[in-house]
Design a protein around this motif. Structure first.
Motif, PDB file in Angstrom:
ATOM      1  N   ARG A 135       0.841  -1.200   0.000  1.00 54.11           N
ATOM      2  CA  ARG A 135       0.000   0.000   0.000  1.00 54.11           C
ATOM      3  C   ARG A 135       0.873   1.247   0.000  1.00 54.11           C
ATOM      4  N   CYS A 136       0.252   2.399  -0.286  1.00 51.49           N
ATOM      5  CA  CYS A 136       0.945   3.677  -0.136  1.00 51.49           C
ATOM      6  C   CYS A 136       1.469   3.797   1.287  1.00 51.49           C
ATOM      7  N   GLY A 137       2.654   4.352   1.438  1.00 52.69           N
ATOM      8  CA  GLY A 137       3.259   4.439   2.753  1.00 52.69           C
ATOM      9  C   GLY A 137       2.419   5.179   3.768  1.00 52.69           C
ATOM     10  N   TRP A 138       1.706   6.230   3.336  1.00 53.33           N
ATOM     11  CA  TRP A 138       0.910   7.011   4.285  1.00 53.33           C
ATOM     12  C   TRP A 138      -0.239   6.216   4.895  1.00 53.33           C
ATOM     13  N   ALA A 139      -0.628   5.121   4.249  1.00 50.59           N
ATOM     14  CA  ALA A 139      -1.726   4.305   4.779  1.00 50.59           C
ATOM     15  C   ALA A 139      -1.386   3.714   6.139  1.00 50.59           C
ATOM     16  N   HIS A 140      -0.100   3.680   6.468  1.00 53.70           N
ATOM     17  CA  HIS A 140       0.343   3.094   7.732  1.00 53.70           C
ATOM     18  C   HIS A 140       0.599   4.142   8.804  1.00 53.70           C
ATOM     19  N   SER A 141       0.231   5.408   8.525  1.00 51.52           N
ATOM     20  CA  SER A 141       0.518   6.487   9.475  1.00 51.52           C
ATOM     21  C   SER A 141      -0.357   6.463  10.716  1.00 51.52           C
TER      22      SER A 141
END
Length: 201
Positions: free
Chosen positions: A13-19
């Protein structure tokens, strides 16, 4: 932040999805998926208005409270809000209590009502009319994406001409990303190809 991250479930997934925990479902189920309907798009305009100057996670965590406070973002109901509603909203600690943004939301409801009472579906058609051609390639990273585009500037101008406020080009581009007018999922993300920004059905 990495452009993409592979989760424990094996999905990239896009990295920001894990923020933040809430962002994972938002990424998978909402962001970049084609959204239609005057009411649904009006809600998103309202939430983007309140997001201005704040992190999106702040609004996402308060979204249900916003929906309760603003009559589920029903255009007719919000357009009928008066001074008592403004004071009620300013005293509601569950939402972002900003007088200018509250006033803009009520004013925007009246602008939206003037459009859709005349021609149902016109807010949807206006916004989707500014959808750019599909990207030739997914962005290498979220950081590489410009905060606004000629299309979002044109859509912003069209909304302002109809009486909308707090709808600058950057705010409108965030709306376009959310509502699937563009697909800005990073290269390598499972949704960079799976979600088609050209789907206007």
């Amino acid at each position: 932040m990495d452009a993409t991250v592979t989760s424990d479930d094996g999905v990239t997934r896009c990295g920001w999805a894990h923020s933040a925990p809430e962002m994972l479902a938002y990424h998978d189920d909402e962001w970049g998926r084609p959204l239609h309907g005057d009411g649904a798009l009006f809600e998103k305009i309202c939430l983007e208005t309140f997001q201005s100057g704040l992190a999106w996670i702040t609004i996402l965590r308060k979204r249900e409270a916003f929906r309760e406070a603003f009559a589920r973002f029903d255009i007719d109901e919000v357009a009928a809000f008066g001074d008592a509603d403004t004071e009620r909203l300013l005293s509601d600690a569950r939402i972002v209590r900003n007088r200018a943004k509250i006033a803009a939301t009520i004013s925007n409801a009246r602008a939206a009502k003037a459009m859709v009472d005349d021609e149902p579906g016109s807010l949807d058609r206006l916004l989707w009319g500014f959808a750019p051609p599909p990207r030739e390639a997914a962005p290498a990273s979220y950081a590489s994406i410009a905060p606004s585009t000629p299309e979002s500037a044109a859509a912003s101008a069209a909304l302002k001409a109809r009486g909308f406020r707090f709808v600058g080009p950057t705010t409108v581009y965030a709306l376009m990303q959310y509502a699937g007018l563009v697909n800005d999922h990073a290269a390598g993300c499972q949704l960079a190809v799976a979600v088609s920004p050209g789907d206007r059905s």
